[in-house]
Design a protein around this motif. Structure first.
Motif, mmCIF file in Angstrom:
data_model
loop_
_atom_site.group_PDB
_atom_site.id
_atom_site.type_symbol
_atom_site.label_atom_id
_atom_site.label_comp_id
_atom_site.label_asym_id
_atom_site.label_seq_id
_atom_site.Cartn_x
_atom_site.Cartn_y
_atom_site.Cartn_z
ATOM 1 N N LEU A 101 0.774 -1.297 0.096
ATOM 2 C CA LEU A 101 -0.066 0.134 -0.026
ATOM 3 C C LEU A 101 1.005 1.385 0.061
ATOM 4 N N LEU A 103 4.155 1.411 -1.178
ATOM 5 C CA LEU A 103 4.507 1.789 -2.583
ATOM 6 C C LEU A 103 3.604 2.256 -3.379
ATOM 7 N N PHE A 104 2.386 1.686 -3.601
ATOM 8 C CA PHE A 104 1.137 1.892 -4.302
ATOM 9 C C PHE A 104 0.994 3.647 -4.191
ATOM 10 N N GLU A 106 2.683 5.698 -2.854
ATOM 11 C CA GLU A 106 3.860 6.840 -3.362
ATOM 12 C C GLU A 106 3.845 6.939 -4.979
ATOM 13 N N GLY A 107 3.489 5.782 -5.455
ATOM 14 C CA GLY A 107 3.578 5.987 -7.071
ATOM 15 C C GLY A 107 2.147 6.387 -7.404
ATOM 16 N N VAL A 108 1.003 6.167 -7.233
ATOM 17 C CA VAL A 108 -0.201 6.931 -7.582
ATOM 18 C C VAL A 108 -0.164 8.132 -7.602
ATOM 19 N N SER A 110 2.014 10.334 -6.803
ATOM 20 C CA SER A 110 2.967 11.118 -7.939
ATOM 21 C C SER A 110 2.824 11.191 -9.247
ATOM 22 N N LEU A 111 2.354 9.873 -9.511
ATOM 23 C CA LEU A 111 1.691 9.919 -10.974
ATOM 24 C C LEU A 111 0.259 10.836 -11.419
ATOM 25 N N MET A 225 5.613 12.375 -2.719
ATOM 26 C CA MET A 225 6.418 11.786 -1.640
ATOM 27 C C MET A 225 6.649 12.626 -0.378
#
Lengths: 311, 379
Positions: A101, A103-104, A106-108, A110-111, A225
């Motif tokens: 969750l 990592l997801f 952070e990615g989502v 930022s995206l 982040m």
């Protein structure tokens, strides 16, 4: 050293500490609730990021920090829902899902931020602070403590409320039972899954508010982040508080000071590396643990999924 | 949802056909691992399409820049060396049910220490002695950083998640203090350690850009595999990991085992930091933190904490990371997109595992030969 105790330095110190303390307090309070119900939430930081992103958008487009904070709570709950479905309903490993969750998220976030704003970072600058009449005129404390966004007081009130709830209400008793001996709670006719679900959702909402506070009030903008470990500190604080939520206030203030003290010291002309200062609270806690190595108390069913009929 | 276990045998065929299942069960771990990978690639592809990017071009770019160009494949193998050792460190701890979440602090501290003293040590002792010594020093620093969590866990039962997390923050700060203080060069620019000259770094293999770290890493993974599956120590660690009480009843010494597992875990993670500095970076910049530690958690789980399977998955991950750097840039997306992929991978992996356990239960009930598909499988 004499200019350490001047008014501007102390004001900066207390104000900075409060600013850094609020997101920690919300996150640690949420984690405490979740842990007492037996769900170890490693994804706390991810929930904060969702909250920060959702809250920022709310505040940016609807021009209200309150709506922003509310949306932040929803964002956090949305992330918590993943945890609920996978860990509470499907009983999957809480640590793996928590890391996923984080990592997801952070990615989502930022995206989404990248897709929405590209390389620009729009700012919010219409945050309303309140000045408590009369009290805000007190030197040092007036400028810092009584000149804050009201959510700070809401947060402190929430800690007291949760404390009262855990100690004095049957809902609180159910919550604690879900973390200690879920089978007993089940035998008493209370739905363990439901109790844990509500606890994790509450945790998500609080973490989301903490994240939204970071983006809307502390920073005034969302950067990918941006939580930078606040959620993980929140986990540490919740575990140090050992489920006694009143400790959350004191511990967050302590860590808040350490996160903000370098600015105040620079005002005073003292130059200590921020690395040293940020290390100190952890070193203190570790030293205390080593010296008074008491068994750390954690709910006995923490991080264990509950299977009816087993054990 | 809450009656998965007590579920009565709905369909109870008199004769359960066990024979045709044989080849399937042998393949099952592979399927189990590949399905979530495919699902996460698919889901991320849908996300890409929503964002108006061509998913096929994106994945093509990952493959091309991570695996199909000379430069890309060499970069991927170099990255693999670092990640493998780190993953190995996690395997040892996780197998013993010790949640070493503070890998990044151990990694950074070892890396900073090694980068700080490598130029003088390798310059003074020569490469043949200096480089192996530096890797050992990295291992020692990494292991040393686990002593406090290990002792607190072994003797006082203090939860290791909280202590490794705290030591993580201290380790990150301490690495920066070292780099900005005792190990600082007088060169202008970002505070950093003295640069290890190119000809004193880990030797390159056969004229390529791949340094010898990959040999160290693969060798260590084989050692881990043999130790964990073929030696008494490995068995003890696994017993400790799956059932603490059983370990005590068997006469094992959980305290000693906890210290050993933590030290081995920290040592491997420290080696990873050392190899990364001696091989690819050559110098530690202030505030450097690639945060590989948490990223390896899903990979290790996907490989079911099996060292050999981990090699394959780390290879895949390294290609995705190296190729993804270019692919995200070309698609004008933040590099964090790769994190979405990894996060989804973790979710799908746990869900696949959930279905496997449930199917096994159902099979066990159906064939009226109850196997203990209980707590151990879920863990």
């Amino acid at each position: 050293m004499s200019n350490l105790l001047t008014e501007p330095v102390l004001t900066a110190l207390v104000a900075g500490a409060l600013l850094a303390m609020v997101p920690l307090m919300f996150a640690a309070l949420g984690e405490s609730i979740s842990e007492r119900a037996g769900v170890l939430n490693i994804g706390l930081e991810g929930m904060m990021l969702f909250g920060a992103y959702a809250g920022f958008n709310g505040a940016l487009y609807i021009h209200s920090s309150w709506i922003g904070l509310l949306l932040g709570a929803f964002g956090g709950m949305l992330a918590a829902l993943v945890m609920v479905v996978l860990c509470v309903w499907m009983r999957l490993d809480q640590i793996v899902v928590g890391v996923g969750l984080f990592l997801f998220a952070e990615g989502v976030t930022s995206l989404l931020h990248g897709a929405q704003f590209g390389d620009s970072y729009p700012r919010i600058d219409h945050v309303s602070e309140i000045e408590v009449p009369l009290l805000s005129k007190i030197p040092v404390l007036g400028e810092s403590v009584f000149h804050q966004h009201p959510i700070v007081y809401v947060g402190i009130a929430a800690v007291f409320l949760v404390h009262w709830m855990l100690r004095r209400t049957s809902a609180g008793l159910n919550l604690r039972a879900a973390g200690e001996t879920p089978s007993a709670l089940d035998a008493a006719g209370v739905d363990v899954t439901r109790t844990r679900t509500l606890a994790v959702l509450a945790c998500g909402a609080l973490a989301g508010i903490g994240g939204a506070y970071l983006s809307i009030i502390a920073a005034g903008s969302f950067t990918p982040m941006m939580t930078q470990g606040v959620g993980f500190i929140g986990i540490v604080l919740a575990m140090l508080a050992r489920g006694k939520v009143m400790w959350v206030i004191a511990l967050s203030f302590l860590f808040g000071i350490s996160l903000s003290i370098s600015t105040a010291l620079q005002l005073a002309g003292v130059n200590i590396s921020t690395d040293v200062i940020q290390m100190l609270p952890y070193v203190t806690v570790i030293a205390v643990l080593l010296l008074f190595a008491r068994r750390s108390y954690l709910p006995s069913a923490l991080a264990l999924p509950y299977f009816r009929g087993e054990r | 949802m809450s009656n998965v276990v007590t579920e009565p045998p709905v369909v109870a065929p008199v004769e359960a056909p066990p024979a045709p299942r044989r080849p399937l069960t042998r393949l099952e771990p592979v399927v189990q691992a590949i399905v979530p990978v495919l699902l996460s690639i698919l889901a991320s592809g849908v996300l890409l399409a929503i964002l108006g990017r061509d998913p096929f071009a994106f994945y093509g770019n990952i493959l091309h820049n991570g695996l199909l160009t000379d430069f890309g494949v060499q970069q991927s193998i170099v990255r693999m060396a670092t990640l493998l050792l780190l993953a190995g460190g996690l395997i040892v701890a996780f197998r013993a049910n010790l949640w070493n979440i503070g890998g990044d602090g151990q990694w950074l501290l070892a890396a900073a220490f090694v980068a700080g003293i490598a130029p003088s040590v390798v310059g003074g002792l020569g490469m043949a002695v200096g480089l192996p010594l530096m890797i050992v020093i990295g291992a020692v620093v990494g292991a040393a950083w686990t002593i406090v969590p290990a002792v607190l866990k072994a003797y006082y039962g203090v939860n290791e998640i909280i202590t490794t997390l705290m030591m993580n923050f201290v380790g990150i700060a301490l690495a920066n203090i070292l780099v900005k203080g005792p190990f600082l060069t007088d060169k202008p620019g970002v505070p950093r350690t003295e640069i290890l000259p190119l000809d004193q770094r880990l030797p390159m293999l056969g004229g390529s850009q791949i340094h010898a770290g990959i040999i160290v890493a693969v060798a260590m993974m084989l050692v881990i595999h043999v130790v964990m599956t073929r030696t008494p120590l490995g068995l003890r660690l696994r017993v400790l990991g799956s059932n603490h009480r059983a370990a005590v009843h068997l006469g094992l010494r959980p305290q000693r085992l906890t210290l050993i597992a933590f030290a081995a875990s920290g040592a491997l993670i420290g080696m990873s930091g050392a190899v990364s500095m001696l091989g690819d970076w050559g110098s530690f910049r202030a505030d450097f933190n690639p945060a590989y530690g948490l990223l390896m958690v899903p990979v290790v789980f996907l490989a079911r904490m099996n060292a050999l399977a981990t090699i394959a998955f780390v290879a895949l991950f390294a290609v995705i990371q190296i190729g993804g750097d270019t692919a995200t840039r070309l698609a004008d997306l933040p590099t964090a997109f790769i994190l979405v992929l990894v996060g989804l991978l973790l979710f799908f992996m746990t869900i696949t595992e959930f279905h496997r356990v449930r199917r096994q239960r159902r099979l066990a009930v159906a064939s009226r030969a109850p196997r203990s598909a209980g707590a151990e499988e879920v863990r």
